[in-house]
Design an enzyme around this catalytic site. Structure first.
Site, mmCIF file in Angstrom:
data_model
loop_
_atom_site.group_PDB
_atom_site.id
_atom_site.type_symbol
_atom_site.label_atom_id
_atom_site.label_comp_id
_atom_site.label_asym_id
_atom_site.label_seq_id
_atom_site.Cartn_x
_atom_site.Cartn_y
_atom_site.Cartn_z
ATOM 1 N N ASN A 35 -7.354 -5.893 14.688
ATOM 2 C CA ASN A 35 -7.804 -4.869 13.750
ATOM 3 C C ASN A 35 -9.302 -4.725 13.933
ATOM 4 O OD1 ASN A 35 -5.195 -5.040 12.856
ATOM 5 N ND2 ASN A 35 -5.690 -5.598 10.742
ATOM 6 N N TYR A 59 -12.673 -2.037 13.131
ATOM 7 C CA TYR A 59 -13.145 -0.824 12.466
ATOM 8 C C TYR A 59 -14.615 -0.507 12.692
ATOM 9 C CZ TYR A 59 -8.924 -0.677 9.480
ATOM 10 O OH TYR A 59 -7.632 -0.579 9.012
ATOM 11 N N GLN A 90 0.799 -1.217 0.000
ATOM 12 C CA GLN A 90 0.000 0.000 0.000
ATOM 13 C C GLN A 90 0.839 1.278 0.000
ATOM 14 O OE1 GLN A 90 -2.553 -1.733 3.335
ATOM 15 N NE2 GLN A 90 -4.058 -0.544 2.214
ATOM 16 N N HIS A 147 -2.199 -5.023 -12.365
ATOM 17 C CA HIS A 147 -1.814 -4.792 -13.757
ATOM 18 C C HIS A 147 -2.794 -5.448 -14.732
ATOM 19 C CE1 HIS A 147 2.635 -3.998 -12.423
ATOM 20 N NE2 HIS A 147 1.819 -3.009 -12.125
ATOM 21 N N ASN A 203 -1.418 -10.819 8.331
ATOM 22 C CA ASN A 203 -2.436 -9.802 8.551
ATOM 23 C C ASN A 203 -3.786 -10.290 8.032
ATOM 24 O OD1 ASN A 203 -3.333 -6.915 9.033
ATOM 25 N ND2 ASN A 203 -3.892 -7.198 6.880
ATOM 26 N N GLU A 204 -4.799 -10.219 8.858
ATOM 27 C CA GLU A 204 -6.188 -10.498 8.463
ATOM 28 C C GLU A 204 -6.333 -11.659 7.484
ATOM 29 O OE1 GLU A 204 -8.430 -7.109 7.168
ATOM 30 O OE2 GLU A 204 -7.805 -5.860 8.845
ATOM 31 N N ASP A 249 2.281 0.609 -8.008
ATOM 32 C CA ASP A 249 3.616 0.671 -8.626
ATOM 33 C C ASP A 249 4.510 1.703 -7.932
ATOM 34 O OD1 ASP A 249 2.610 -1.159 -10.365
ATOM 35 O OD2 ASP A 249 2.810 0.068 -12.172
ATOM 36 N N ARG A 282 3.846 0.315 12.855
ATOM 37 C CA ARG A 282 3.536 -1.015 12.310
ATOM 38 C C ARG A 282 3.716 -0.973 10.792
ATOM 39 N NH1 ARG A 282 -1.998 -3.930 10.823
ATOM 40 N NH2 ARG A 282 -1.088 -5.931 10.335
ATOM 41 N N GLU A 329 -4.992 -1.984 14.012
ATOM 42 C CA GLU A 329 -5.646 -1.160 12.986
ATOM 43 C C GLU A 329 -6.964 -0.664 13.547
ATOM 44 O OE1 GLU A 329 -6.145 -2.603 8.933
ATOM 45 O OE2 GLU A 329 -4.183 -3.571 8.974
ATOM 46 N N HIS A 381 1.395 -9.133 4.601
ATOM 47 C CA HIS A 381 0.214 -8.284 4.466
ATOM 48 C C HIS A 381 -0.245 -8.348 3.005
ATOM 49 C CE1 HIS A 381 -1.982 -4.752 6.548
ATOM 50 N NE2 HIS A 381 -2.591 -4.922 5.380
#
Ligand SMILES: *[C@@H]1O[C@H](CO)[C@@H](O)[C@H](O)[C@H]1NC(C)=O
Ligand SMILES: *[C@@H]1O[C@H](CO)[C@@H](O)[C@H](O)[C@H]1NC(C)=O
Ligand SMILES: *[C@@H]1O[C@H](CO)[C@@H](O)[C@H](O)[C@H]1NC(C)=O
Ligand SMILES: *[C@@H]1O[C@H](CO)[C@@H](O)[C@H](O)[C@H]1NC(C)=O
Length: 483
Positions: free
Chosen positions: A322, A324, A35, A55, A181-182, A67, A92, A391, A137
């Site tokens: 995490n 939200y 990311q 892509h 991660n997740e 990219d 993190r 998160e 991740h």
């Protein structure tokens, strides 16, 4: 006299109800390799499944890719300087597997990749910031996808080899590790809905194989750390859990059962194996029952052998959470037997309360008390010695005056503080998602989660503090909410 004054101020602030985060509580921020890093084909890095997925046209809004992203591969010193300026004490980040092992295997080790993470960690340490490192991740080496990706149980062995190389090279300076991660997001979005890489839509089947292989891989890396590195390096390691909070809409047995099922399918699916050694009983029963009616001679949910149960049981030194959002849930009658699907196995209705503000992402609503309920529920069920919120954040469409994000974080941090002070829950850190605006997966750059704006139209990827960064910095340095 001065001492007495300080003491008096403390007593007063407590008696006036101003709660304070503990002295050793670490405030920080988070990000993830694909990311933010960019440099997708530089210095010997191999292809990841996200390079290939972005892509391929049609997968990502506006055809965006990672990219270049925030160009943190080149600008990590600026990122660390911002963390330092804000007074944050933990960062993190995740390691790109194909940056270290270009085809995912130990046959070729890319020293430039190792050097990048060494430099980042050195820069953090020099700024007094603790690294909290995620091994995976979502950017799987493409070569390993061709070998079956998260469908292939041998991926656990590949992940173990990768983890060992990372511990060996970076582990002396890392005290907090996360293996995956997740995994739930990988498995549902990568293999059930197909909205994330590798974009597969093999409903009701691949998702459980992916969860199974993820747990094997996590356990493999956990034991490698435990037996080969822990004594010398002295860190902690765990699997990341992504959990929401759920409210049954009535207290009927059926709606409460819908709540329990929803919790098990979304959070218990990973928490239960690592703390208790097996899938949640409700999942085992539901999925095997429906599989049987569908004509299978086996359950679509893989069964752990006794040896695997022992391997996976007790592989969490702390909970990396995490969190939200929240949902309301209710009972519905079962879907007819036909196409296997995770949703049909789960079999609940869900929605949101109209009083909860909605973010730019429709799945993300603000319900601050939800995090306190969740922390209590996890504590009561799994009794971990320590929690770190890895998160928690809010998405908008951009802009420096991000009042929505401030009000979200204020609500959630207040509830975390209540959980620490009033419920005696040992939350020791918080890495807000996210430090920077970044590549938000299928949403590309349309949704912004950062406390720092990144200008993606500027080749320099100029960073600018938003109001939430200034607000959060005050919380982190005073240890109080709006002192
Ligand atoms: C996945 O498959 C189902 C059933 O074939 C279909 O309804 C759905 O549109 C597919 N989704 C994607 C993202 O391809
Ligand atoms: C997991 O470990 C706990 C504690 O040692 C034990 O009580 C439990 O029976 C184990 N679970 C399984 C499925 O073996
Ligand atoms: C909370 O966790 C930290 C880190 O593991 C530990 O040092 C501390 O003793 C724990 N506090 C309580 C009250 O359990
Ligand atoms: C980008 O940064 C470089 C070096 O800091 C500077 O010389 C240049 O003017 C910047 N360009 C833009 C478009 O801001």
């Amino acid at each position: 006299m001065i001492k007495y004054g300080v003491l008096l101020a403390c007593v007063l602030s407590v008696s006036l109800g101003a709660k304070t985060f503990p002295e050793n509580f670490l405030f920080g921020a988070a990000g993830a390799s694909y990311q933010i890093e960019g440099a997708w084909n530089e210095d010997g890095k191999g292809l990841s499944i996200w390079d290939v997925f972005t892509h391929t046209s049609g997968h990502i809004k506006n055809g965006d890719t990672g990219d270049i992203a925030c160009d943190s591969y080149h600008k990590y010193k600026e990122d660390v300087a911002i963390l330092k300026q804000l007074g944050l004490k933990v960062y993190r980040f995740s390691i790109s597997w194909p940056r270290i092992l270009p085809n995912g295997t130990p046959t070729q080790i890319n020293q430039a990749g190792i050097n990048y993470y060494k430099s980042l960690i050195k820069e953090l340490k020099a700024a007094g910031i603790e690294p909290l490192v995620t091994l995976y991740h979502w950017d799987l080496p493409q070569h390993l996808l061709l070998l079956g990706g998260w469908m292939n149980p041998r991926l656990a062995d590949y992940f173990g080899d990768y983890a060992r190389i990372v511990f060996k090279n970076l582990g002396d300076d890392v005290k907090y590790w996360i293996t995956l991660n997740e995994p739930g997001s990988t498995c549902t979005q990568g293999y059930e809905s197909g909205t994330h890489a590798p974009g597969l839509n093999l409903t009701g089947e691949a998702v459980y194989q992916c969860s199974y292989v993820s747990l094997l891989a996590h356990a493999k890396a956990y034991h490698i750390y435990d037996t080969e590195f822990r004594e010398k390096q002295g860190g902690k390691i765990t699997l990341n859990l992504a959990c929401a909070w759920y409210y049954p809409i009535t207290d009927t047995d059926e709606d409460v059962e819908a709540f329990n099922r929803c919790f098990d399918f979304n959070c218990g699916i990973y928490a239960e194996p690592i703390f208790k050694g097996n899938w949640p009983r409700r999942m085992i029963d539901r999925i095997s029952e429906r599989s049987k009616l569908e004509g299978y001679s086996f359950s679509r949910l893989p069964e752990f052998t006794d040896q695997e149960k022992n391997l996976i049981n007790g592989t969490a030194d702390y909970i990396s959470l995490n969190m939200y959002t929240s949902r309301t849930v209710w009972h519905i009658s079962d879907e007819p037997i036909g196409t296997p699907s995770l949703d049909f196995d789960l079999g609940i209705g869900s929605g949101v309360d109209s009083s909860w503000p909605t973010s730019a992402a429709s799945w993300l609503v603000s319900d601050p008390p939800g995090i306190r309920y969740l922390l209590n529920h996890l504590k009561n069920n799994y009794d971990p010695s320590e929690f770190i919120i890895t998160e928690n954040g809010w998405s908008d469409l951009g802009g420096l005056d991000d009042q929505g994000r401030i009000s979200y974080w204020k609500g959630y941090l207040s509830n975390i503080l209540d959980a620490i002070v009033d419920d005696q829950i040992n939350v020791t850190g918080y890495t807000a998602w996210s430090l920077l605006d970044n590549f938000e997966w299928a949403e590309g750059y349309t949704q912004r989660f950062g406390m720092v704006e990144v200008d993606f139209s500027d080749p320099n990827r100029t960073r600018t503090l938003k109001n939430s960064a200034k607000w959060y910095s005050k919380i982190a340095t005073t240890r109080q909410i709006d002192p």
